[in-house]
Write an enzyme that holds these catalytic residues in place. Structure first.
Site, short mmCIF file in Angstrom:
data_model
loop_
_atom_site.label_atom_id
_atom_site.label_comp_id
_atom_site.label_asym_id
_atom_site.label_seq_id
_atom_site.Cartn_x
_atom_site.Cartn_y
_atom_site.Cartn_z
N LYS A 126 0.81 -1.23 0.00
CA LYS A 126 0.00 0.00 0.00
C LYS A 126 0.85 1.27 0.00
O LYS A 126 0.41 2.31 -0.49
CB LYS A 126 -0.96 0.01 1.20
N ASP B 84 -9.66 2.92 2.50
CA ASP B 84 -9.70 2.18 3.77
C ASP B 84 -10.30 3.05 4.90
O ASP B 84 -11.22 2.62 5.59
CB ASP B 84 -8.30 1.73 4.18
N ARG C 51 1.78 0.23 21.18
CA ARG C 51 2.96 -0.31 21.86
C ARG C 51 4.16 0.61 21.63
O ARG C 51 4.89 0.94 22.56
CB ARG C 51 3.24 -1.72 21.29
P1 ATR Z 1 -1.27 -2.57 9.34
O1 ATR Z 1 -0.81 -1.96 8.06
O2 ATR Z 1 -2.22 -3.72 9.16
O3 ATR Z 1 -1.77 -1.56 10.31
P2 ATR Z 1 1.33 -2.65 10.57
O4 ATR Z 1 1.63 -1.35 9.90
O5 ATR Z 1 2.36 -3.71 10.53
O6 ATR Z 1 0.01 -3.28 9.97
O7 ATR Z 1 0.91 -2.33 12.09
C1 ATR Z 1 0.67 -3.32 13.01
C2 ATR Z 1 0.16 -2.73 14.30
O8 ATR Z 1 -0.01 -3.79 15.25
C3 ATR Z 1 1.13 -1.75 14.98
O9 ATR Z 1 0.37 -0.79 15.71
C4 ATR Z 1 1.89 -2.67 15.95
O10 ATR Z 1 2.45 -2.00 17.06
P3 ATR Z 1 3.93 -1.33 16.93
O11 ATR Z 1 3.74 -0.02 16.23
O12 ATR Z 1 4.39 -1.20 18.33
O13 ATR Z 1 4.77 -2.31 16.14
C5 ATR Z 1 0.76 -3.53 16.42
N1 ATR Z 1 1.24 -4.79 17.00
C6 ATR Z 1 1.71 -5.87 16.33
N2 ATR Z 1 2.03 -6.86 17.21
C7 ATR Z 1 1.75 -6.37 18.46
C8 ATR Z 1 1.85 -6.91 19.79
N3 ATR Z 1 2.28 -8.15 20.00
N4 ATR Z 1 1.45 -6.13 20.83
C9 ATR Z 1 0.98 -4.88 20.62
N5 ATR Z 1 0.86 -4.31 19.39
C10 ATR Z 1 1.25 -5.04 18.32
#
Ligand code: ATR
Length: 276
Positions: free
Chosen positions: A66, A102, A152
């Protein structure tokens, strides 16, 4: 002659976009074919050029392209530019324009749950990734009262507020801080990947929400995540990720054809497919 449409992603085999778009083409008497295309990262530019060269009508873009697809667009819709992500491309007169449906799709899916009353609502977004970014930027234009982001990684959430700020008051919170202040929110939106394909994971506990909070998860597999089950047990009005998926697709279909598809039918098709 039939127009070609499709979705570029990796992986792509489980995408339900071909199912709902092909059905909508058929029901609206449009000569279109929508196919899934598995693309290796290095070939993304060639894939886009190829679609343009053969006169395709447009395409969707999904994980993980994207953001990386943007340099291959001839023009960008202002909202896609603000978000920094494209999920829909329209090819017209040999030019490709990138859009992001989206975030607007999420807003459209939320509206009926709150009778279209965005004003005065306090919103919490959980997550700081691409999905959170699109939803934040679209929600910030609805006139809501405030919108906080808990993630996080705090810097990721701060960056979204900095990039998309539309004047909506916002604080960036840790997941722990958010958990302690849940009762102030009218709407809580879960956008992280936690809970995807797992019934046992949730980014935060929802013990502290007030009754009738609208709680949304953008995940639709599983349909009812642990997050939504806990929300429901605490008296929330819940929404699964199916509605956002359907609305982002409906907006893409409108961009390509000028026709609003039957969203309820799209929704049923997705639910049937998930059930199967
Ligand atoms: P997308 O495009 O689907 O939003 P992404 O950009 O990879 O996917 O984002 C994933 C989100 O899930 C992020 O907010 C990530 O937190 P971080 O910014 O700290 O990486 C969150 N995420 C993924 N695994 C996590 C976990 N185990 N605990 C808390 N947050 C998590």
């Amino acid at each position: 002659m039939k127009k070609l449409y499709g979705v570029l992603g990796n992986p792509i085999e489980h995408s339900m976009s071909p199912l709902i778009h092909n059905d909508a083409f058929k029901r609206n008497g449009i000569e279109g074919d929508y196919l899934p295309f598995l693309v290796e990262g290095a070939a993304l530019g060639k894939a886009v050029e190829g679609l343009k060269a053969i006169g395709a009508g447009g395409f969707n873009v999904t994980v993980p392209f994207k953001e990386s697809v943007i340099p291959y667009m001839d023009a960008l819709d202002p909202f896609a530019k603000e978000v920094g992500a494209v999920n829909t491309a329209v090819i017209k007169d040999g030019l490709i324009t990138g859009y992001n449906t989206d975030g607007p799709g999420f807003v459209r899916s939320l509206a009926p749950l709150i009778n279209g009353q965005f004003a005065g609502k306090r919103v919490l977004i959980i997550g700081g990734g691409g999905a959170a970014r699109g939803i934040y930027c679209a929600m910030a234009k609805t006139g809501i009262e405030r919108m906080d982001i808990a993630n996080r990684t705090l810097s990721a959430a701060s960056q979204i507020v900095a990039d998309c700020h539309d004047g909506t008051p916002s604080s960036v919170l840790s997941l722990e801080e958010a958990e302690k202040s849940l009762a102030i929110y009218d709407i809580i939106i879960q956008t992280t990947s936690v809970g995807l394909s797992s019934l046992h994971e949730s980014p935060i506990s929802l013990m502290g929400i007030k009754e009738k909070t609208v709680v949304c998860d953008i995940i639709y597999n599983p349909l009812k995540t642990k997050f939504l089950r806990e929300a429901e047990n605490n008296g929330a009005i819940i929404q699964t990720g199916v509605d956002m998926f359907v609305q982002q697709a409906a907006l893409a279909f409108e961009l390509w054809t000028g026709i609003s598809p039957d969203c309820e039918r799209m929704r049923q098709l997705v639910l049937e497919n998930l059930g199967g």
